[in-house]
Design an enzyme around this catalytic site. Structure first.
Site, PDB file in Angstrom:
ATOM      1  N   GLY A 222       0.806  -1.211   0.000  1.00  0.00           N
ATOM      2  CA  GLY A 222       0.000   0.000   0.000  1.00  0.00           C
ATOM      3  C   GLY A 222       0.837   1.258   0.000  1.00  0.00           C
ATOM      4  CD  GLU A 245       1.838 -11.378   5.229  1.00  0.00           C
ATOM      5  OE1 GLU A 245       1.619 -12.281   6.057  1.00  0.00           O
ATOM      6  OE2 GLU A 245       0.929 -10.765   4.632  1.00  0.00           O
TER       7      GLU A 245
END
Length: 447
Positions: A222, A245
């Site tokens: 984002g 991750e």
């Protein structure tokens, strides 16, 4: 040294030949992210008229799939996504064939270990090396666990797949493979690098104030995490670490700016640990054969017990709505599915438990409709059908453009007050009124 050339040649087939092993009723795994096949997917779509009830697992596909668009697709295929990309979301049932599989991402390898055997595993990989190994690229995640459960394995070789080094389970040996398909070597799918908005920058500044030298970072996808990364790159912060991750462009930029050393990580010091990566071609070039970057199974990168032992672990993710109890919905807008839980639960809890750690959930205070109407993303209670991703007992910092609220250890009235104070002022009185009705507002706190 063994010569695997003959074995390679004996297993090399066309995509159409490879998918002949798939039968009606089979469970098929399509890998993950950049590993999701293209040529083999097209071949399977061509077989659609002769197949029924083929159940496919995948997630985060960055390109459209041919199986989504065959005639009467739902009669032939069901696609089960462990984390929906925008492309997968557009093809969700009832108008498509995609269904979401709710998971705790860190447990995905264990889910495969506990499942009934898969019939076929398919993945895009790098070319084979001299030792007979194909690298999974930036998709280590859970793929080795899926291979262990598969009766048949099909690999689609793509010369543009970056070779991502790691600690373990980032490769597959030719002895484990049944069919090899040489792809058309399509370029890797990339994510656009959109500019952060004024709201993103305001939220990023509030988070940046909480960071410190030696902090270990997890960034979600984002514009806000990218904005935080840009601020760090231009700051005096130093000796940062990475345990994430998803590896994104912001990490690469920080590393190139000399901000990341990993010197303070108790695990894998001096290495950037991640489960998968997606971003620009520059990112893939950076990851290719880079020993500083460690691709590892998600059960390792997202392990709460490990994260909680990393001092000053900072987790930065996004949410959609937060209610006055501190429950955060990050997967749905009411009943409308958006993405998935991913590792947000793991990282929220890992940072929550870390000595000096902090978890930040970034939520713009309002969303603006096409007609200019504003709707508050801080709500009295979550909308009907909304899925709670971060529970109120684990939510730490909630950050909007109007401020940040630390909810750790706060009572219901304290939470309500803190959250209303970072809402858009236009909604202040409305939220106070609702909090009063819900019995979580102290009259002495009224302005």
């Amino acid at each position: 040294m063994s010569d695997y050339t003959k074995e390679y040649e004996s297993k090399l087939v066309s995509a159409d030949e490879a998918v002949k092993c798939i039968k009606s009723g089979d469970w098929v795994d399509y890998s993950w992210n950049l590993g999701i096949p293209m040529d083999v997917d097209a071949a399977l779509a061509r077989r659609a008229p002769e197949l029924t009830d083929v159940k496919i697992r995948g997630g985060l596909s960055m390109h459209d799939l041919d199986i989504f668009h065959v005639e009467n697709a739902s009669e032939h295929f069901t696609y089960n996504s462990a984390h929906c990309s925008g492309i997968e979301r557009k093809n969700m049932a009832p108008n498509g064939i995609v269904y979401y599989t709710p998971i705790r991402y860190s447990e995905l390898p264990a889910y495969y270990d506990d499942m009934e055997p898969l019939d076929v595993f398919i993945a895009r990989v790098t070319p084979m090396d001299e030792h007979g190994y194909f690298n999974f690229g930036p998709n280590t995640s859970h793929l080795a666990a899926a291979v262990r459960k598969s009766a048949k394995v099909i690999l689609e070789v793509n010369e543009n797949m970056p070779k991502c080094l790691g600690g373990f389970e980032q490769e597959i040996h030719i002895s484990q493979v049944d069919y090899i398909v040489q792809s058309a070597n399509q370029p890797m799918d990339t994510l656009g690098d959109s500019e952060p908005s004024e709201v993103d920058i305001k939220i990023a500044k509030l988070i940046f104030e909480e960071l410190c030298d030696g902090a270990c970072l997890q960034l979600g996808i984002g514009k806000t995490p990218n904005a935080v990364g840009s601020m760090i790159a231009e700051s005096d912060l130093k000796d940062l670490g990475v345990q994430t991750e998803m590896y994104v462009d912001a990490f690469m930029k920080l590393a190139k700016a000399g901000k990341i050393t990993g010197a303070n990580k108790p695990f894998d010091p001096y290495r950037q640990s991640y489960a998968f990566a997606a971003g620009s071609q520059d990112l893939y070039d950076y990851l290719d054969n880079n020993p500083e970057c460690m691709a590892a199974p998600v059960s390792y990168t997202n392990d709460i017990a490990r994260l909680s032992q990393i001092p000053n672990f900072m987790s930065i993710n996004s949410g959609i709505n937060v209610d006055l109890f501190g429950q955060v919905a990050s997967e749905t807008v009411g009943l409308r599915h958006i993405s998935g839980a991913g590792g947000q639960q793991d990282f929220v809890m890992g940072a929550y438990l870390s000595p000096g750690g902090k978890s930040f959930l970034c939520i713009p205070a309002v969303r603006v409709g096409k007609d200019g109407t504003k709707t508050s993303n801080i709500v009295p209670t979550l909308p009907q059908g909304a899925v709670v991703t971060a529970t109120r007992t684990n939510t730490h910092f909630v950050v909007t453009e109007f401020g940040k609220a630390n909810l750790k250890g706060m009572s219901t009235w304290e939470r309500a007050e803190k959250l209303i104070n970072i809402a858009d002022p236009d909604f202040y009185d409305q939220l106070v009124g609702e909090a009063e009705k819900m019995g979580i507002w102290r009259k002495s706190n009224k302005k």
